[in-house]
Design an enzyme around this catalytic site. Sequence first.
Site, PDB file in Angstrom:
ATOM      1  N   LEU A 145      -3.470  -2.061 -11.271  1.00  0.00           N
ATOM      2  CA  LEU A 145      -4.406  -1.824 -10.171  1.00  0.00           C
ATOM      3  C   LEU A 145      -4.581  -0.333  -9.929  1.00  0.00           C
ATOM      4  O   LEU A 145      -3.632   0.429 -10.032  1.00  0.00           O
ATOM      5  CB  LEU A 145      -3.861  -2.469  -8.890  1.00  0.00           C
ATOM      6  CG  LEU A 145      -3.401  -3.921  -9.007  1.00  0.00           C
ATOM      7  CD1 LEU A 145      -2.742  -4.368  -7.709  1.00  0.00           C
ATOM      8  CD2 LEU A 145      -4.587  -4.812  -9.344  1.00  0.00           C
ATOM      9  N   CYS A 254       1.594   7.182  -9.526  1.00  0.00           N
ATOM     10  CA  CYS A 254       1.837   6.485 -10.796  1.00  0.00           C
ATOM     11  C   CYS A 254       1.857   7.394 -12.018  1.00  0.00           C
ATOM     12  O   CYS A 254       2.842   7.431 -12.747  1.00  0.00           O
ATOM     13  CB  CYS A 254       0.798   5.404 -10.989  1.00  0.00           C
ATOM     14  SG  CYS A 254       0.807   4.240  -9.630  1.00  0.00           S
TER      15      CYS A 254
HETATM   16  C1  UGA Z   1      -3.249   4.424 -12.086  1.00  0.00           C
HETATM   17  C2  UGA Z   1      -3.843   3.557 -13.200  1.00  0.00           C
HETATM   18  O1  UGA Z   1      -5.230   3.892 -13.387  1.00  0.00           O
HETATM   19  C3  UGA Z   1      -3.721   2.071 -12.857  1.00  0.00           C
HETATM   20  O2  UGA Z   1      -4.199   1.279 -13.934  1.00  0.00           O
HETATM   21  C4  UGA Z   1      -2.250   1.748 -12.601  1.00  0.00           C
HETATM   22  O3  UGA Z   1      -2.069   0.405 -12.233  1.00  0.00           O
HETATM   23  C5  UGA Z   1      -1.726   2.626 -11.485  1.00  0.00           C
HETATM   24  O4  UGA Z   1      -1.885   4.014 -11.851  1.00  0.00           O
HETATM   25  C6  UGA Z   1      -0.276   2.279 -11.294  1.00  0.00           C
HETATM   26  O5  UGA Z   1       0.515   2.470 -12.220  1.00  0.00           O
HETATM   27  O6  UGA Z   1       0.058   1.688 -10.252  1.00  0.00           O
HETATM   28  P1  UGA Z   1      -4.079   5.281  -9.681  1.00  0.00           P
HETATM   29  O7  UGA Z   1      -2.871   6.158  -9.710  1.00  0.00           O
HETATM   30  O8  UGA Z   1      -4.366   4.477  -8.474  1.00  0.00           O
HETATM   31  O9  UGA Z   1      -4.013   4.225 -10.910  1.00  0.00           O
HETATM   32  O10 UGA Z   1      -5.341   6.215  -9.874  1.00  0.00           O
HETATM   33  P2  UGA Z   1      -6.381   6.596 -11.016  1.00  0.00           P
HETATM   34  O11 UGA Z   1      -7.725   6.179 -10.604  1.00  0.00           O
HETATM   35  O12 UGA Z   1      -5.917   6.168 -12.343  1.00  0.00           O
HETATM   36  O13 UGA Z   1      -6.344   8.200 -10.919  1.00  0.00           O
HETATM   37  C7  UGA Z   1      -5.146   8.936 -11.164  1.00  0.00           C
HETATM   38  C8  UGA Z   1      -5.397  10.419 -11.073  1.00  0.00           C
HETATM   39  O14 UGA Z   1      -6.144  10.862 -12.197  1.00  0.00           O
HETATM   40  C9  UGA Z   1      -6.198  10.880  -9.846  1.00  0.00           C
HETATM   41  O15 UGA Z   1      -5.609  12.046  -9.321  1.00  0.00           O
HETATM   42  C10 UGA Z   1      -7.574  11.185 -10.386  1.00  0.00           C
HETATM   43  O16 UGA Z   1      -8.244  12.158  -9.658  1.00  0.00           O
HETATM   44  C11 UGA Z   1      -7.234  11.672 -11.793  1.00  0.00           C
HETATM   45  N1  UGA Z   1      -8.332  11.509 -12.760  1.00  0.00           N
HETATM   46  C12 UGA Z   1      -8.755  10.268 -13.114  1.00  0.00           C
HETATM   47  C13 UGA Z   1      -8.910  12.628 -13.324  1.00  0.00           C
HETATM   48  O17 UGA Z   1      -8.533  13.793 -13.036  1.00  0.00           O
HETATM   49  N2  UGA Z   1      -9.909  12.463 -14.249  1.00  0.00           N
HETATM   50  C14 UGA Z   1     -10.356  11.242 -14.618  1.00  0.00           C
HETATM   51  O18 UGA Z   1     -11.265  11.163 -15.468  1.00  0.00           O
HETATM   52  C15 UGA Z   1      -9.762  10.120 -14.030  1.00  0.00           C
END
Ligand code: UGA
Length: 424
Positions: A145, A254
């Site tokens: 998620l 995460c």
């Molecule tokens: C992440 C994973 O995407 C989920 O699949 C997983 O279940 C979760 O960790 C977990 O292990 O519980 P999450 O931490 O909620 O989810 O957030 P993301 O949307 O994945 O973003 C993570 C970070 O990466 C954020 O700081 C976001 O700004 C950054 N990000 C994301 C980028 O800098 N560039 C991108 O293209 C995408």
Amino acid sequence: MEREPIGVVGVGWVGLVTAACFAELGHEVWARDIVPEKVDALGRGDVPIHEPGLPELVRKNAERLHFTIDMGDVLDRAELLFVCVDTPPTYSGDADLSRVDAVLGELGDSDKHALVMKSTVPVGTGRSIRRRRDGIGYVANPEFLKEGSAVEDFMHPDRVVVGAEDGSAGYADRVEALYSPLGAEVVRTDVASAEMIKLASNAFLATKISFINEIANVSEELGADVREVARGMGLDDRIGPKFLQAGVGFGGSCFPKDVQALKQLAGNSGYHFQLLTAVVEVNELQKRRTIGKLQKHLGSLAGKEIALLGVAFKPNTDDVREATSLVLAGRLAGEGANVRAYDPVAGSKATDMLAGARIVESALEAVDGADAVVLVTEWQEFRELDWTGQVKSRMRMPLVVDGRNFLDREALVGAGFTYEGIGR
Ligand code: UGA
């Protein structure tokens, strides 16, 4: 569809989404947490976290959702226990499994319950639990998620991973059946592989982000635009367009934790995971690069007024864990700058965590008299600000560092702003 009573142990963000979504699918859910205030609030339909769609789901399914502090309530009613407790990192980078152990302790010698592990655990945890509790039912069922879209992700998963050994095949079948209405592909595998799928997926996504961030940094030097580069790369089916947005680094509860955990696990087994060392290092540098961009235009930051827009680690959540804003606020304070920060929902959670920064009530208040604005989190609200009017007229210097390439550069430059993006 078979309905069966479900136990959820640990009603944090994962546990609450899991409980509410299983209730929505028609099951009776007994969800247990050790914090009485939380259980009371949830019993009244008050959801303590910001997650779109979740409060509605909890209230809609109130009849099937039972929150309790008593593990006995859960054990009496449900055989499948979805374990959703925290597994935070220790200072060494290993995961702290004390809460998982506590659940195991409460289970006693029961042979009619099975643990369904949703919490992210090191590879080998399932094996070690089964060794300690001979014959215990154990299914690895990691969650994927994303905060901010967790309900949607639960209801429309890309895949469902169910890992079990032969002795627990019956339990695994029942877990699989619970997800069958969602129509997702099920990856049925052994426990260790299921555990690894979770860590490897997060580590790979984090690698993708650090990779594109390095491409962005090089693009700045060589005159390419990382957004164009990402678009061109992403159209290749083998690469895909997602997680190629360059920015001020990844945060959250995460990615940083799981990358570290996998690196540590590899190290403990005698393998040096070189790539992940770099992924972490690149991310730490990325979080700090904004300082250099500000200095390029402002010289010394001592006494400068800096507005941070966004505190949460990403939009649509109030989670500030490992958020870039925390690092930036600390670095800016270290440089002697005065920092005002605003976030549409996460401000109050960050009051004690933003070193030296003042949390204000609106974006306009943050930019008032500022020498620079740094956009840290891409909340939609920030795009809709009246940049060329109200924002510009309030700022002392019209300098914007857009940490997510989120704003309309042409419009800002046209209105006389100095604009610094990422990788362009
Ligand atoms: C992440 C994973 O995407 C989920 O699949 C997983 O279940 C979760 O960790 C977990 O292990 O519980 P999450 O931490 O909620 O989810 O957030 P993301 O949307 O994945 O973003 C993570 C970070 O990466 C954020 O700081 C976001 O700004 C950054 N990000 C994301 C980028 O800098 N560039 C991108 O293209 C995408």
